[in-house]
Design a protein around this motif. Structure first.
Motif, short mmCIF file in Angstrom:
data_model
loop_
_atom_site.label_atom_id
_atom_site.label_comp_id
_atom_site.label_asym_id
_atom_site.label_seq_id
_atom_site.Cartn_x
_atom_site.Cartn_y
_atom_site.Cartn_z
N THR A 66 111.56 -36.95 24.74
CA THR A 66 111.47 -36.80 26.19
C THR A 66 110.36 -35.85 26.64
OG1 THR A 66 113.04 -34.95 26.22
CG2 THR A 66 113.95 -37.18 26.40
N GLY A 67 109.82 -35.06 25.71
CA GLY A 67 108.83 -34.07 26.10
C GLY A 67 109.43 -32.73 26.47
N ARG A 68 110.75 -32.63 26.46
CA ARG A 68 111.43 -31.35 26.67
C ARG A 68 111.70 -30.73 25.30
NH1 ARG A 68 113.02 -30.50 31.79
NH2 ARG A 68 114.62 -28.97 31.21
N ASN A 69 111.46 -29.41 25.18
CA ASN A 69 111.49 -28.76 23.87
C ASN A 69 112.17 -27.41 23.92
OD1 ASN A 69 109.45 -30.66 22.44
ND2 ASN A 69 108.34 -30.00 24.27
N ALA A 70 112.68 -27.01 22.75
CA ALA A 70 113.16 -25.65 22.52
C ALA A 70 112.63 -25.20 21.17
CB ALA A 70 114.69 -25.59 22.54
N ALA A 100 102.48 -20.82 25.44
CA ALA A 100 102.43 -22.23 25.85
C ALA A 100 103.40 -22.44 27.01
CB ALA A 100 102.76 -23.14 24.67
N PRO A 101 103.10 -21.88 28.17
CA PRO A 101 104.03 -21.97 29.30
C PRO A 101 104.32 -23.42 29.67
CG PRO A 101 101.86 -21.21 30.02
CD PRO A 101 101.86 -21.17 28.52
N GLY A 102 105.60 -23.70 29.86
CA GLY A 102 106.02 -25.03 30.23
C GLY A 102 106.33 -25.95 29.08
N LEU A 103 105.89 -25.63 27.87
CA LEU A 103 106.14 -26.50 26.73
C LEU A 103 107.60 -26.43 26.29
CD1 LEU A 103 105.13 -28.46 24.57
CD2 LEU A 103 104.46 -26.47 23.18
N TYR A 104 108.17 -25.22 26.30
CA TYR A 104 109.54 -25.02 25.83
C TYR A 104 110.45 -24.67 27.01
CZ TYR A 104 106.93 -24.50 21.47
OH TYR A 104 106.08 -24.69 20.40
N GLN A 105 111.56 -25.33 27.06
CA GLN A 105 112.56 -25.01 28.09
C GLN A 105 113.54 -23.94 27.61
OE1 GLN A 105 111.39 -28.45 27.77
NE2 GLN A 105 110.16 -27.56 29.42
N ALA A 106 113.55 -23.67 26.31
CA ALA A 106 114.45 -22.66 25.76
C ALA A 106 113.84 -22.05 24.51
CB ALA A 106 115.82 -23.27 25.43
N VAL A 107 114.21 -20.80 24.23
CA VAL A 107 113.70 -20.10 23.06
C VAL A 107 114.81 -19.23 22.48
CG1 VAL A 107 112.76 -18.21 24.48
CG2 VAL A 107 111.88 -18.58 22.16
N GLY A 108 114.90 -19.18 21.15
CA GLY A 108 115.89 -18.36 20.48
C GLY A 108 115.24 -17.42 19.49
N ALA A 109 115.68 -16.17 19.48
CA ALA A 109 115.17 -15.16 18.55
C ALA A 109 116.35 -14.53 17.84
CB ALA A 109 114.36 -14.10 19.29
N TYR A 110 116.49 -14.86 16.54
CA TYR A 110 117.62 -14.38 15.76
C TYR A 110 117.14 -13.28 14.80
CZ TYR A 110 118.91 -19.29 16.85
OH TYR A 110 119.13 -20.51 17.46
N SER A 111 117.73 -12.10 14.88
CA SER A 111 117.52 -11.02 13.91
C SER A 111 116.05 -10.71 13.67
CB SER A 111 118.17 -11.37 12.56
OG SER A 111 119.57 -11.42 12.68
N GLY A 112 115.32 -10.45 14.74
CA GLY A 112 113.91 -10.11 14.57
C GLY A 112 113.53 -8.81 15.27
N CYS A 113 112.60 -8.07 14.65
CA CYS A 113 111.96 -6.94 15.32
C CYS A 113 110.70 -7.49 15.98
CB CYS A 113 111.62 -5.83 14.32
SG CYS A 113 113.02 -4.79 13.91
N THR A 114 110.77 -7.72 17.27
CA THR A 114 109.75 -8.52 17.92
C THR A 114 108.59 -7.72 18.49
OG1 THR A 114 111.07 -8.51 19.95
CG2 THR A 114 111.37 -10.36 18.45
N ARG A 115 108.62 -6.41 18.39
CA ARG A 115 107.46 -5.63 18.83
C ARG A 115 106.41 -5.66 17.72
NH1 ARG A 115 107.51 -2.07 23.43
NH2 ARG A 115 105.34 -1.50 23.69
N THR A 116 105.13 -5.71 18.11
CA THR A 116 104.06 -5.76 17.11
C THR A 116 102.94 -4.76 17.34
OG1 THR A 116 102.79 -7.44 18.34
CG2 THR A 116 104.45 -8.24 16.78
N SER A 117 102.88 -4.09 18.49
CA SER A 117 101.65 -3.38 18.84
C SER A 117 101.68 -1.87 18.64
CB SER A 117 101.27 -3.68 20.30
OG SER A 117 102.28 -3.22 21.18
#
Length: 327
Positions: free
Chosen positions: A150-154, A172-189
């Motif tokens: 359908t072109g809808r993604n997560a 990629a704004p608009g490409l994914y309708q949902a996002v999941g982050a499990y057990s991650g340290c997401t800061r990088t800078s």
């Protein structure tokens, strides 16, 4: 991330000093991205081989395909890319869980230590990594056309790829309708976060300087989800982390332990410490999402850094994804 060295901050300086750096940017590969082969695995499962023009190599995917007219969920593997310890399909029940769900599920069967991002330079060990280009530009239209999606993604990731999933959705704004982050340290800078990134890649002989440049390169800021959470407005977000304390999956008969006391000790000690760090990282992420006005489903739980908990995360996050995908 499960088998990473424990002395992360120390390895930061060691990696910078010892690992080779390639300064030249990757050249553009010749030939279009295309599907090379589709191999039935039984039922709705397929192995699909896609040529990535950006990386100039074939990428193998595991796909669960329910039929035409379904959205797509991308599941990214941990730091080994599923190449060593195994991918989602070997370590969890995703095949069975999604066997009756109206969604295409796509698992890239490679990408070790890549952060599933576009690297500034080829790495002597990992070669050319242009995963963001592959996952956001090359692959979706190919799969949409071949499997009538359908072109809808997560997109969802765990440990290392929790950061990747957030970055893909941000870039990629608009490409994914949902996002999941499990057990991650997401800061990088910041320095401590960069130390973790360098150490993860060093465990596979690779150099993070080839990924996002020297520590003062703006690419590190560009790939820090914590600095760009406002771009996730309108995207359904699921975030989870354990606290490092032993729980229901930290027993001898757990999947991945298989009755081995040494494996259990490793999970409880090493995995416990790692998940306690992850939990400390995820609290600020949840607060920052709220501060940015981005609604998120956040689940904190007891438990260690282990696949059984990420299997639980897939089950818990599916209603969030399903709602956003319209199924």
């Amino acid at each position: 991330m499960y088998r990473l060295p424990r002395c992360l901050v120390y390895l930061f300086t060691l990696c910078v000093a010892l690992l080779p750096v390639v300064s030249a940017a990757p050249a553009t590969a010749e030939g279009p991205a295309r599907i090379l082969d589709v191999r039935p695995l039984g039922g709705r499962q397929f192995e699909v081989v896609v040529h990535s023009a950006a990386m100039d190599k074939p990428i193998i995917l595991w796909i669960s395909h329910p039929g035409p007219g379904a959205p797509t969920l991308y599941l990214l593997n941990a730091v080994d890319g599923g190449e060593d310890g195994g991918p989602w399909t070997r370590r969890t029940d995703v095949g069975e869980f999604f066997a009756d769900k109206p969604v295409n599920v796509v698992v890239p069967m490679s990408g070790r230590a890549s952060y599933y991002t576009d690297w500034l330079a080829d790495d002597p060990v990992l070669g050319r990594n242009r995963w963001e280009t592959f996952l956001t530009r090359e692959l979706p239209p190919l799969l949409d056309a071949r499997f009538a999606a359908t072109g809808r993604n997560a997109v969802a990731g765990l440990s290392m790829s929790a950061t990747s999933a957030l970055n893909l959705a941000i870039h990629a704004p608009g490409l994914y309708q949902a996002v999941g982050a499990y057990s991650g340290c997401t800061r990088t800078s910041d320095p401590a976060a960069r130390a973790i990134v360098y150490s993860q890649l060093a465990a596979f002989g690779a150099n993070a300087t080839n990924m996002w440049g020297a520590p003062d390169n703006p690419a590190w800021l560009d790939h820090d989800p914590m600095l760009h959470l406002d771009r996730l407005r309108g995207t359904a977000v699921y975030v989870s982390a354990g606290n490092g304390m032993p729980a229901q999956h930290d027993v001898l008969n757990s999947r991945g332990v298989e009755g081995d006391p040494l494996r259990l000790a490793d999970r409880m000690l090493v995995g416990g410490v790692m998940e306690s760090v992850v939990g400390a990282c995820t609290g600020p992420l949840a607060a920052a999402l709220a501060g940015a006005g981005v609604p998120a489903t956040v689940h904190f739980h007891p438990g260690t850094h282990a696949w059984s908990y990420w299997q639980d995360d897939v089950h818990r996050s599916w209603p969030v994804f399903a709602g956003a995908l319209g199924v």
